[in-house]
Design a protein around this motif. Sequence first.
Motif, mmCIF file in Angstrom:
data_model
loop_
_atom_site.group_PDB
_atom_site.id
_atom_site.type_symbol
_atom_site.label_atom_id
_atom_site.label_comp_id
_atom_site.label_asym_id
_atom_site.label_seq_id
_atom_site.Cartn_x
_atom_site.Cartn_y
_atom_site.Cartn_z
ATOM 1 N N GLY A 535 0.787 -1.220 0.000
ATOM 2 C CA GLY A 535 0.000 0.000 0.000
ATOM 3 C C GLY A 535 0.819 1.269 0.000
ATOM 4 N N ILE A 536 0.157 2.348 -0.388
ATOM 5 C CA ILE A 536 0.732 3.684 -0.333
ATOM 6 C C ILE A 536 -0.307 4.627 0.264
ATOM 7 N N THR A 537 0.148 5.787 0.714
ATOM 8 C CA THR A 537 -0.780 6.777 1.242
ATOM 9 C C THR A 537 -1.415 7.547 0.091
ATOM 10 N N ILE A 538 -2.499 8.251 0.394
ATOM 11 C CA ILE A 538 -3.158 9.064 -0.623
ATOM 12 C C ILE A 538 -2.212 10.150 -1.122
ATOM 13 N N ASP A 539 -1.424 10.731 -0.216
ATOM 14 C CA ASP A 539 -0.473 11.762 -0.631
ATOM 15 C C ASP A 539 0.580 11.184 -1.575
ATOM 16 N N GLN A 540 1.056 9.972 -1.297
ATOM 17 C CA GLN A 540 2.037 9.337 -2.196
ATOM 18 C C GLN A 540 1.429 9.102 -3.578
ATOM 19 N N PHE A 541 0.160 8.735 -3.609
ATOM 20 C CA PHE A 541 -0.508 8.561 -4.896
ATOM 21 C C PHE A 541 -0.551 9.882 -5.655
ATOM 22 N N THR A 793 -12.768 16.762 3.783
ATOM 23 C CA THR A 793 -13.023 16.938 5.212
ATOM 24 C C THR A 793 -14.306 16.218 5.600
ATOM 25 N N GLY A 794 -14.500 16.037 6.900
ATOM 26 C CA GLY A 794 -15.687 15.377 7.385
ATOM 27 C C GLY A 794 -15.376 14.000 7.949
ATOM 28 N N GLU A 795 -16.405 13.329 8.444
ATOM 29 C CA GLU A 795 -16.214 12.031 9.073
ATOM 30 C C GLU A 795 -15.715 10.998 8.054
ATOM 31 N N ASN A 796 -14.659 10.252 8.406
ATOM 32 C CA ASN A 796 -14.030 9.238 7.549
ATOM 33 C C ASN A 796 -13.447 9.828 6.263
ATOM 34 N N SER A 797 -13.089 11.104 6.308
ATOM 35 C CA SER A 797 -12.536 11.755 5.114
ATOM 36 C C SER A 797 -11.217 11.126 4.687
ATOM 37 N N GLY A 798 -10.485 10.540 5.631
ATOM 38 C CA GLY A 798 -9.208 9.916 5.301
ATOM 39 C C GLY A 798 -9.328 8.695 4.409
ATOM 40 N N ASN A 799 -10.543 8.212 4.218
ATOM 41 C CA ASN A 799 -10.772 7.051 3.359
ATOM 42 C C ASN A 799 -10.958 7.433 1.891
ATOM 43 N N PHE A 800 -11.002 8.734 1.616
ATOM 44 C CA PHE A 800 -11.346 9.190 0.269
ATOM 45 C C PHE A 800 -10.175 9.922 -0.380
ATOM 46 N N VAL A 801 -10.022 9.685 -1.683
ATOM 47 C CA VAL A 801 -9.026 10.393 -2.485
ATOM 48 C C VAL A 801 -9.772 11.310 -3.445
ATOM 49 N N ILE A 836 -20.450 9.144 6.833
ATOM 50 C CA ILE A 836 -19.802 10.179 6.006
ATOM 51 C C ILE A 836 -20.494 11.529 6.216
ATOM 52 N N LYS A 837 -20.866 11.795 7.455
ATOM 53 C CA LYS A 837 -21.505 13.074 7.769
ATOM 54 C C LYS A 837 -20.595 14.239 7.379
ATOM 55 N N ASP A 838 -21.190 15.249 6.787
ATOM 56 C CA ASP A 838 -20.471 16.486 6.467
ATOM 57 C C ASP A 838 -19.250 16.252 5.582
ATOM 58 N N LEU A 839 -19.264 15.184 4.793
ATOM 59 C CA LEU A 839 -18.129 14.916 3.907
ATOM 60 C C LEU A 839 -18.102 15.962 2.792
ATOM 61 N N LYS A 840 -16.963 16.644 2.673
ATOM 62 C CA LYS A 840 -16.835 17.708 1.677
ATOM 63 C C LYS A 840 -15.454 17.667 1.041
ATOM 64 N N VAL A 841 -15.375 18.206 -0.171
ATOM 65 C CA VAL A 841 -14.084 18.404 -0.821
ATOM 66 C C VAL A 841 -13.823 19.904 -0.869
ATOM 67 N N VAL A 842 -12.685 20.297 -0.358
ATOM 68 C CA VAL A 842 -12.360 21.711 -0.217
ATOM 69 C C VAL A 842 -11.842 22.276 -1.541
ATOM 70 N N LEU A 843 -12.359 23.444 -1.925
ATOM 71 C CA LEU A 843 -11.945 24.106 -3.159
ATOM 72 C C LEU A 843 -11.356 25.480 -2.843
ATOM 73 N N SER A 844 -10.242 25.789 -3.446
ATOM 74 C CA SER A 844 -9.619 27.091 -3.251
ATOM 75 C C SER A 844 -10.279 28.125 -4.159
ATOM 76 N N LYS A 845 -9.870 29.366 -4.038
ATOM 77 C CA LYS A 845 -10.423 30.417 -4.877
ATOM 78 C C LYS A 845 -10.097 30.147 -6.346
ATOM 79 N N GLY A 846 -11.001 30.530 -7.191
ATOM 80 C CA GLY A 846 -10.784 30.372 -8.620
ATOM 81 C C GLY A 846 -11.530 29.202 -9.227
ATOM 82 N N TYR A 847 -12.018 28.285 -8.381
ATOM 83 C CA TYR A 847 -12.783 27.156 -8.908
ATOM 84 C C TYR A 847 -14.189 27.619 -9.290
ATOM 85 N N PRO A 848 -14.809 26.957 -10.282
ATOM 86 C CA PRO A 848 -16.155 27.359 -10.725
ATOM 87 C C PRO A 848 -17.170 27.320 -9.586
ATOM 88 N N GLY A 849 -18.262 28.060 -9.801
ATOM 89 C CA GLY A 849 -19.284 28.137 -8.765
ATOM 90 C C GLY A 849 -20.290 27.013 -8.828
#
Length: 886
Positions: A535-541, A793-801, A836-849
């Motif tokens: 296995g590898i970590t999500i960051d390594q991927f 972010t959110g509950e069990n967020s570490g399981n998602f890439v 997966i309560k409150d599971l979200k993907v964080v977007l920085s400025k500049g991403y579409p609305g």
Amino acid sequence: MKKPDTTYRLQLSPGFTIEDLKPRLEYLHKLGISTIYSAPFFQAREGSTHGYDVIDPFTINLEIGTLEQFREIGQTLQKRNMTWLQDIVPNHMAYDGGNVWLKDIFELGPESKYYNFFDINWDYQGKDKVMAPFLGKSLQEVLEAGELKLQFDAEGFSLAYYDNVYPISKRSYSFMLAEANPESSQNFDKVFKEHKDWEDIKIALYRELERNPKLKEDAEAGVKKINSSKQKMEQLVNLQYYLPAHWKETEKEINYRRFFTINDLICLSMEKEEVFNAYHLYIKELCDAGLIQGLRIDHVDGLYDPRQYLQALRNLVGKDFYLIVEKILEAGEELPRDWPVEGTSGYDFLATVNHLFTNTRNDRFFSKAYEEISPKFADYEALVYEKKLFILKERMGGELNNLWDLLEYKELLPSNNSYNKQEWKEILSIFLAGFPVYRIYPGKYPLTKPEAEIIQTAYGNAVEHSPQHKEGLDYIRDLFLGKVNRNKESMLYFLQRCQQFTGPLAAKGVEDTSFYIYNRLVSHNEVGDSPENFGITIDQFHQAMIARRSQFPYTINATATHDTKRGEDTRMRLNVISEIPREWFEKVNEWKELNAGIRKNKKGPGANEEYFIYQTLLAGLPYRQEDDFLTRTCEYLQKVLREAKVHSNWAEPNEDYENDVFKFIEEVLHNDTFRKSFDPFQKKIAGLGAVKSLGQLLIKITSPGIPDIYQGTELWDLSFVDPDNRRPVDYDLRQEFLVKFENLQVSKDSLKELTTNFKTGEVKMYTMLKTLQHRRENEELFTLGEYIPLEVTGENSGNFVAFSRRFKNDYSLVVVPALVNELFDPSNLAVDIERIKDLKVVLSKGYPGTWKNIFTNEFSDNQGSLELTSHLEQFPVVLFKSAKDK
């Protein structure tokens, strides 16, 4: 460059011809395929199902189709803006009497213009012959039994040993014809005098025999006379340019280079300009005619100088032609940047994504538990070293002898030599077995820093295993580094020559031996993968994908090939158990107890093999009963046992042991007590594995690189190793599903039906279709776009890439569950909302609305993040595209 966008690997064969392909092109186009990626289709041995045993590189295999039919395919592809990627085999051809070049060599010897086309040592022991290891016993035994037969047909006279037929030499005709009536012999002599060209002589001779019954009768009598006399047959054999030999003799002696340890695949001297030009003549014609737009180079590591070959090929086809190589990259190894290619055939991607879906945190637990099951084989590195040495000494002993002879011939031994020949062979063996990668590509001295580091690593491995030979290993290291006082050209030649054998040594010692023994988690016993890694970590991927996009953006993303050890979806099933080690090993121990009575009166399977069988059944058991599953599994396990070479092998099969293993499997599958324990667990793994499979598929299509779909894997791929993974594909069924999806009204109910009935495989094909169509509509986004890791972010967020692809103002966003246990219901793939309560993907400025979910057609607004819970509630994976409005 007319590069592919998405490839579809096809196995053209006598069972699936060019004519069979024609009606499937429209289906593949609608699926989203841009490029047909074909296995070798040149003239091969009769009945060849794979095409790598080429006998004539100047024509399309007659059992597959004709050039005219291929032109029709080309016209159809052009109309659909599709292309053709062709697999070619420059390293070797079939060692066969029908091989056009070998046939000429066997008849004319040094007079043949192809005499030096193959990697043959004609001076070996002064015999002026190439070994022909096609006998089932020694030559003397075959001669005693009268099993070698002279025969005659329109092609001329030949020697036959059952199905093996080889032409006899021109120089032996006078001896053979002298056995006929003396008067007839004079007529034969006349034919020889009237014609100079050898082919003309044979044609004239055949016509003369057909025209004159008396001559034919005399010739047949001469043939019979030789066939009935051991002495005369021996005389005839001595006049050939090949020496018939027992196939096992090559384990100790050989004077030609072969593909791996396969006697009937003989290697070419492709580094010679005349060989390169001749071999690629027809390939070049097809490329110039616009019928082929890309080439995949098989087994590039077998070539003497891959860099030189690839540069010559690039010069031949042009700078804007798509080229990829079949290359095994070990963990951390990079494809040479100076190779003029777009990348590899995708094994490296397979390994990376395979490890993404493995829970790396459970490495130690698995290792410790496996050591209790199989302590003898639990040390992977020691096992690999041992098996590489075994292969070199017991299966490649002839190659080892040749390297020693070269070392001596080139006068590369130390002047104060304190070792004898046997000791030097041992030292060389130890060093070669220590190579951590397939090979290096030395072009000059001094070696590059990475090349020198690999030599040093091989040296370190060798010294660690055999410290008593350190003095000799020191010398070999310095010799390889070009640091001893010997001729530089000779040293470099010897190093390059050794590299043509470290690759086959790794392939046979690791992939075809150790991979069938070391069974900790067999999803990683895979071509291009490394079983010692877990296995590898999500960051390594993410870092691997960023590098991929930067270095080789047009390389292939594969998850299944004709060479993979098991189907892409069986690996994902097995990766589920990496998440639940305690439950898994408790089940294994329970099954061992339940099946102890079955094993009681059998020699096999051993504990290690039994553990392998449970993984095999867990991964390969079909969703619906298949009548041939037991047969397929036993055929697969026969190959496993023989490749492992522990209790059986190909050279001397232990059929009693094998049959005990087959009986064990059969009785286990019919053991109700075992099935009551196994089936619920297997169904759980199959369902959770399906979720991983959808994630694997989505990542393959949207990550940097060109996604490759292996034939038939639109639906679940639970196949075993070749030839099981070459079974016919039911395209009618896939076409039926495609029509269904074209008319599908996407809704919560229709998606629920897909996931609830996931066992049909339609949910996989739906995921593939929607993603490929999205990719086709946004080609630049996926081929040129940035790869941007995203935070979840959110509950069990570490399981998602999660990641996005961005090109100018276009965006796509991918979210996939890498770890799935307890998050999804294995009976219907439904996510557990509470987890997966409150599971979200964080977007920085500049991403579409505004974003649209490709699979569900649902929209989401960007408020600094995108919520994922409602999307995953409808479908197990998420693919967003930027949308201007709802």
